[in-house]
Enzyme design. Structure first.
Site, short mmCIF file in Angstrom:
data_model
loop_
_atom_site.label_atom_id
_atom_site.label_comp_id
_atom_site.label_asym_id
_atom_site.label_seq_id
_atom_site.Cartn_x
_atom_site.Cartn_y
_atom_site.Cartn_z
N GLU A 82 -4.31 -1.26 -1.41
CA GLU A 82 -3.69 -1.17 -0.07
C GLU A 82 -2.32 -1.83 -0.19
O GLU A 82 -2.24 -3.03 -0.46
CB GLU A 82 -4.53 -1.93 0.97
CG GLU A 82 -5.88 -1.34 1.23
CD GLU A 82 -5.83 0.03 1.88
OE1 GLU A 82 -4.77 0.40 2.41
OE2 GLU A 82 -6.84 0.72 1.81
N CYS B 76 1.49 -5.13 7.36
CA CYS B 76 1.68 -3.90 6.59
C CYS B 76 1.85 -2.72 7.53
O CYS B 76 2.46 -1.72 7.19
CB CYS B 76 0.51 -3.68 5.66
SG CYS B 76 -1.06 -3.82 6.50
#
Ligand code: NAD
Length: 495
Positions: free
Chosen positions: A251, A285
């Site tokens: 990720e 993020c």
């Protein structure tokens, strides 16, 4: 008050690093405060932790999954009872305001409940056979020792997303937390141990990436690596894992677009943009970093956003009134200030912010102003590269098609959003946006743990955390065929 020295947690014991070295973590809102001292671990420490996890694996993998899940459910209650204390620890170690830190803890509680109840599901698949008197099914099995590498920005939530599904599936774990926020991992593991997790099932090794993270990725007894962090580090982790044909779940970064069509409710957009661009000081993020707005409404929308950005209360996250905390460390602050400088050089117009805040109580922290750039072209670096700070780039477009094309024209693909009251536009964007997560009339942040989380292109490599898909990262499928016909039945031939 003397800062606590955190030792590595290996095989149920707290042990010092074999390197004999430690490092300090300081409060990013006031760097005079040391919040913890951690082991600066090396390969030998990682090897010891992997050996402990390997030793614990046979027994743990045999514990019935519902029993494993019960430990997580109990841990959820313990975390809940300590939410306030853990939120304070989290704010001190990485800077986000207390109300946001509470959200980080709540995410871990939710994941403990969700993964814990998965112990009673862990569904496989049964299908009819092509042949008579033959039964078939697929089952999930644990894999072994799982290596987890986490960043600092959601220090309890991300640790929980990885650790809890891994252990409910029957794996054992070695975690190397982000060096800027390791305390929250200790807090999470403390609750698991109190809930009854046996020694060796979870092990913590602290330290820096090359010294402590890389030996974990390279260890031959660790068949699964789950990594969250920057794309550059993720690429290296992927390469190293590939050499040993490991399962590597990544990720990574984002450059998340928020599209605004002319029919959108501009006050609603303003609130969403300010929350998603400046919440967690832009260090999510999924943060909104590109506002792609139809030119017909760009003026009034930017005015609203700038006014609100200028009024945001920036300060120590432990103060109740604080809306935006500091950046995580000096390096990150310099990096963000560098991008602000770059945006000006590239010819964008800085509408607000741009500087460091050092007055009064802010003097010893890594504070900067929320910053908005207009006149940004999609080709500019501030429109393409992940800044990971409170910097918003506003790009004007003339149509939905152009907005989608601009949104997709970056390397990343984590989260995307569109504000519109036109159902047709919303549906088109939902399908066309290259992202793992799409929001309609909500900003790019706000994922819940029940749905798959992750991104496409340079953000991820096809795995998804959270949601039912989390089980696929941490378990191996086995297909089982049971032929009770008493004769050889040749698949595809004896039909
Ligand atoms: P980072 O890549 O610097 O570090 C992440 C982790 O990797 C840390 O624990 C670090 O010690 C470790 N590491 C560094 N070098 C390593 C190496 N050679 N081998 C093994 N491990 C190594 O990232 P960061 O600064 O901690 O976090 C910010 C980044 O994380 C941003 O790019 C952000 O977008 C990304 N992020 C992504 C998600 C997501 O789910 N997509 C979530 C949060 C953060």
């Amino acid at each position: 008050m003397e800062a606590r020295v955190y030792k590595n947690f290996i095989g149920g014991e707290f042990v010092e690093s074999s390197t004999g070295k430690t490092f300090e973590r300081r409060n990013p809102a006031d760097t005079r405060e040391v919040v913890g001292v951690f082991q600066d671990s090396g390969a030998d420490d990682v090897h010891a932790a992997v050996a402990a996890a390997k030793a614990a694996y046979p027994a743990w993998s045999q514990v019935p999954a519902p029993r494993r899940g019960e430990i997580l459910l109990k841990a959820a209650e313990i975390i809940q009872s300590r939410k306030d204390r853990y939120s304070q620890d989290l704010t001190r170690e990485m800077g986000k305001p207390l109300f946001e830190a509470g959200g980080d803890i709540v995410e871990a509680i939710g994941m403990a409940q969700y993964a814990g109840s998965e112990g009673r599901r862990m569904h496989g698949v049964t299908t009819p056979s092509e042949l008579p008197n033959k039964f078939q099914m697929s089952i999930r099995q644990p894999i072994g020792v799982v290596g987890l590498i986490t960043p600092w920005n959601f220090p309890m939530a991300i640790a929980s997303w990885k650790m809890l599904p891994a252990i409910v599936c029957g794996n054992t774990v070695v975690i190397k937390p982000g060096e800027d926020a390791s305390i929250s991992t200790y807090n999470l593991v403390e609750c698991l141990v109190e809930a009854g997790l046996p020694p060796g099932v979870v092990n913590i090794v602290t330290g820096y990436g090359p010294g402590a993270g890389q030996p974990l990725v390279e260890h031959p007894d660790v068949p699964v690596i789950s990594f969250t962090g920057s794309t550059d580090t993720g690429r290296l982790v992927y390469e190293l894992g590939a050499r040993q044909i490991k399962r590597v779940s990544l990720e990574m970064g984002g450059k998340n677009p928020l599209i605004v069509m002319p029919d959108a409710d501009l006050d609603l957009v303003m609130e969403g943009v300010v929350w998603a661009a400046f919440g967690t000081t832009g260090q999510r993020c999924t943060a909104t970093s590109r506002l792609i707005v139809h030119k017909d409404v760009a003026g009034p929308l930017v005015e609203r956003i700038v006014a609100r950005a200028q009024s945001l209360r920036v300060g120590d996250g432990l103060q109740a009134e604080t809306e935006m905390g500091p950046l995580v460390n000096e390096k990150q602050m310099k990096r963000v200030l560098g991008y602000i400088e770059l945006g000006q050089q590239e010819g964008a117009t800085m509408r607000c912010g741009g500087g460091r805040l050092t007055e009064g109580a802010l003097a010893n922290g890594h504070f900067i102003q929320p910053t908005v750039f207009t006149g940004v072209r999609p080709s500019m670096r501030i429109a393409r590269e992940e800044i990971f700070g409170p910097v918003l780039s506003v790009i004007e477009v003339g149509s939905l098609d152009e907005a989608i094309a601009v949104a997709n024209d970056v390397a990343y693909g984590l989260s995307a959003s569109i504000y519109t009251r036109d159902i047709n536009a919303a549906m088109r964007a939902m399908l066309a946006l290259q992202a793992g997560i799409v929001y309609i009339n909500a900003p790019t942040i706000g994922a819940e743990i029940h749905l798959p989380f992750g991104g496409v292109k340079a953000t991820g490599n096809g795995h998804r955390e959270a949601g039912p898909t989390m089980m696929d990262v941490f378990s191996e499928w086995k297909s089982v065929y049971i032929d009770y016909s008493g004769s050889l039945q040749r698949a595809q031939i004896d039909l």
